[in-house]
Scaffold this motif. Sequence first.
Motif, PDB file in Angstrom:
ATOM      1  N   ILE A   1      43.573   1.302  27.809  1.00  0.00           N
ATOM      2  CA  ILE A   1      44.824   2.053  27.678  1.00  0.00           C
ATOM      3  C   ILE A   1      45.396   1.792  26.300  1.00  0.00           C
ATOM      4  N   SER A   2      45.811   2.863  25.655  1.00  0.00           N
ATOM      5  CA  SER A   2      46.388   2.726  24.311  1.00  0.00           C
ATOM      6  C   SER A   2      47.553   3.697  24.153  1.00  0.00           C
ATOM      7  N   GLY A   3      48.687   3.168  23.697  1.00  0.00           N
ATOM      8  CA  GLY A   3      49.850   4.004  23.415  1.00  0.00           C
ATOM      9  C   GLY A   3      50.385   4.743  24.618  1.00  0.00           C
ATOM     10  N   LEU A   4      50.371   4.100  25.785  1.00  0.00           N
ATOM     11  CA  LEU A   4      50.804   4.760  27.020  1.00  0.00           C
ATOM     12  C   LEU A   4      52.319   4.962  27.009  1.00  0.00           C
ATOM     13  N   VAL A   5      52.721   6.206  27.240  1.00  0.00           N
ATOM     14  CA  VAL A   5      54.135   6.591  27.285  1.00  0.00           C
ATOM     15  C   VAL A   5      54.370   7.317  28.605  1.00  0.00           C
ATOM     16  N   ALA A   6      55.466   6.987  29.291  1.00  0.00           N
ATOM     17  CA  ALA A   6      55.764   7.634  30.567  1.00  0.00           C
ATOM     18  C   ALA A   6      57.265   7.685  30.789  1.00  0.00           C
ATOM     19  N   SER A   7      57.697   8.686  31.543  1.00  0.00           N
ATOM     20  CA  SER A   7      59.123   8.885  31.808  1.00  0.00           C
ATOM     21  C   SER A   7      59.341   9.272  33.258  1.00  0.00           C
ATOM     22  N   TYR A   8      60.547   8.986  33.735  1.00  0.00           N
ATOM     23  CA  TYR A   8      61.029   9.519  35.003  1.00  0.00           C
ATOM     24  C   TYR A   8      62.077  10.576  34.661  1.00  0.00           C
ATOM     25  N   GLY A   9      61.677  11.825  34.707  1.00  0.00           N
ATOM     26  CA  GLY A   9      62.573  12.883  34.262  1.00  0.00           C
ATOM     27  C   GLY A   9      62.895  12.706  32.788  1.00  0.00           C
ATOM     28  N   LYS A  10      64.181  12.598  32.457  1.00  0.00           N
ATOM     29  CA  LYS A  10      64.591  12.431  31.071  1.00  0.00           C
ATOM     30  C   LYS A  10      64.690  10.962  30.663  1.00  0.00           C
ATOM     31  N   SER A  11      64.431  10.075  31.603  1.00  0.00           N
ATOM     32  CA  SER A  11      64.543   8.644  31.321  1.00  0.00           C
ATOM     33  C   SER A  11      63.172   8.062  30.990  1.00  0.00           C
ATOM     34  N   GLN A  12      62.984   7.671  29.733  1.00  0.00           N
ATOM     35  CA  GLN A  12      61.695   7.129  29.310  1.00  0.00           C
ATOM     36  C   GLN A  12      61.570   5.678  29.742  1.00  0.00           C
TER      37      GLN A  12
ATOM     38  N   VAL B   1      43.979 -18.113  38.028  1.00  0.00           N
ATOM     39  CA  VAL B   1      42.983 -17.092  38.389  1.00  0.00           C
ATOM     40  C   VAL B   1      42.679 -16.082  37.283  1.00  0.00           C
ATOM     41  N   CYS B   2      43.566 -15.967  36.290  1.00  0.00           N
ATOM     42  CA  CYS B   2      43.417 -14.879  35.314  1.00  0.00           C
ATOM     43  C   CYS B   2      42.687 -15.317  34.049  1.00  0.00           C
ATOM     44  N   ASP B   3      41.890 -14.409  33.516  1.00  0.00           N
ATOM     45  CA  ASP B   3      41.192 -14.650  32.251  1.00  0.00           C
ATOM     46  C   ASP B   3      42.073 -14.292  31.060  1.00  0.00           C
ATOM     47  N   ARG B   4      42.813 -13.205  31.188  1.00  0.00           N
ATOM     48  CA  ARG B   4      43.632 -12.711  30.095  1.00  0.00           C
ATOM     49  C   ARG B   4      44.980 -12.251  30.634  1.00  0.00           C
ATOM     50  N   ALA B   5      45.910 -11.999  29.713  1.00  0.00           N
ATOM     51  CA  ALA B   5      47.233 -11.505  30.098  1.00  0.00           C
ATOM     52  C   ALA B   5      47.733 -10.526  29.054  1.00  0.00           C
ATOM     53  N   THR B   6      48.490  -9.560  29.515  1.00  0.00           N
ATOM     54  CA  THR B   6      49.252  -8.669  28.645  1.00  0.00           C
ATOM     55  C   THR B   6      50.709  -8.752  29.079  1.00  0.00           C
ATOM     56  N   ILE B   7      51.612  -8.932  28.124  1.00  0.00           N
ATOM     57  CA  ILE B   7      53.039  -9.046  28.426  1.00  0.00           C
ATOM     58  C   ILE B   7      53.753  -7.791  27.938  1.00  0.00           C
ATOM     59  N   LEU B   8      54.599  -7.246  28.807  1.00  0.00           N
ATOM     60  CA  LEU B   8      55.419  -6.087  28.454  1.00  0.00           C
ATOM     61  C   LEU B   8      56.861  -6.513  28.225  1.00  0.00           C
ATOM     62  N   GLU B   9      57.501  -5.791  27.316  1.00  0.00           N
ATOM     63  CA  GLU B   9      58.930  -5.986  27.066  1.00  0.00           C
ATOM     64  C   GLU B   9      59.507  -4.637  26.677  1.00  0.00           C
ATOM     65  N   ARG B  10      60.491  -4.184  27.457  1.00  0.00           N
ATOM     66  CA  ARG B  10      61.143  -2.895  27.203  1.00  0.00           C
ATOM     67  C   ARG B  10      60.129  -1.760  27.090  1.00  0.00           C
ATOM     68  N   GLY B  11      59.159  -1.774  27.992  1.00  0.00           N
ATOM     69  CA  GLY B  11      58.200  -0.677  28.050  1.00  0.00           C
ATOM     70  C   GLY B  11      57.125  -0.688  27.000  1.00  0.00           C
ATOM     71  N   ARG B  12      56.962  -1.825  26.311  1.00  0.00           N
ATOM     72  CA  ARG B  12      55.942  -1.941  25.261  1.00  0.00           C
ATOM     73  C   ARG B  12      55.117  -3.204  25.462  1.00  0.00           C
ATOM     74  N   SER B  13      53.874  -3.150  25.046  1.00  0.00           N
ATOM     75  CA  SER B  13      53.064  -4.367  25.011  1.00  0.00           C
ATOM     76  C   SER B  13      53.494  -5.201  23.815  1.00  0.00           C
ATOM     77  N   VAL B  14      53.852  -6.469  24.081  1.00  0.00           N
ATOM     78  CA  VAL B  14      54.315  -7.329  22.981  1.00  0.00           C
ATOM     79  C   VAL B  14      53.387  -8.522  22.756  1.00  0.00           C
ATOM     80  N   TRP B  15      52.503  -8.774  23.714  1.00  0.00           N
ATOM     81  CA  TRP B  15      51.535  -9.865  23.534  1.00  0.00           C
ATOM     82  C   TRP B  15      50.343  -9.624  24.445  1.00  0.00           C
ATOM     83  N   SER B  16      49.157  -9.940  23.936  1.00  0.00           N
ATOM     84  CA  SER B  16      47.944  -9.855  24.729  1.00  0.00           C
ATOM     85  C   SER B  16      46.970 -10.911  24.239  1.00  0.00           C
ATOM     86  N   GLY B  17      46.324 -11.589  25.175  1.00  0.00           N
ATOM     87  CA  GLY B  17      45.377 -12.617  24.759  1.00  0.00           C
ATOM     88  C   GLY B  17      44.823 -13.377  25.939  1.00  0.00           C
TER      89      GLY B  17
END
Length: 228
Positions: free
Chosen positions: A6-17, A196-212
């Motif tokens: 997944i890259s640059g995923l953008v999604a909204s609920y109606g007019k609310s992004q 249990v996890c090999d990797r993690a991705t952290i979201l903040e305000r609808g964006r990926s801010v860390w992955s590793g």
Amino acid sequence: MSLLSISGLVASYGKSQALFGVDLTIEAGQVVALMGRNGVGKTTTVRAICRMIGSKGSMVFAGTDIRKLSSHQVARLGIGLVPEGRRAFRDLTVRENLVAVSRPGHWDIDKVVALFPRLSERADQLAGSLSGGEQQMLVIGRALVTNPRLLILDEATEGLAPNIRREIWATVEQLKRESGLSILVIDKSLSELRAVCDRATILERGRSVWSGAMDDLDREISQRHLGV
């Protein structure tokens, strides 16, 4: 090639992004944590993957662009969801819940009840009459009998008693160890995720801010993005 990219995923609920640029990669056989504080877009990301909400950006699963597929097409492609809030088919029995979605493959009803023996005891009981923990076992089993390539667990331990949470985490460990499934886990328990996890991705305000790698998720990163 990654199983899910997944890259640059953008999604909204109606007019609310809700999502402003999520990047997420899962390799075959990996267990990946999707993390972040409440309301940062984790469940929205899951809904986008499962095509329950429209989105923009690149989203490829097993070599297929899934952005224009419907939910049932994505499920048939090999994505199994354990949704937030369980959502068993309450008016069907345990056995009927499993039979209704079962597809040919490694996972069948016998293997699911071997994984969760309590379901065998409740086979003819309506799902709506089960305890919360039993319903969660059923919904995990229901996802498994679709024989997915990617299993998504969205807050699978939320609201459960401590002993049931331990049982669910032990099941995730067993699936990782024995099945070779790719698993995406959304949960708040950092200690269990680390186990249990090999990797993690952290979201903040609808964006990926860390992955590793999970081993690289140190205290500074945890405090900055997760508040722990």
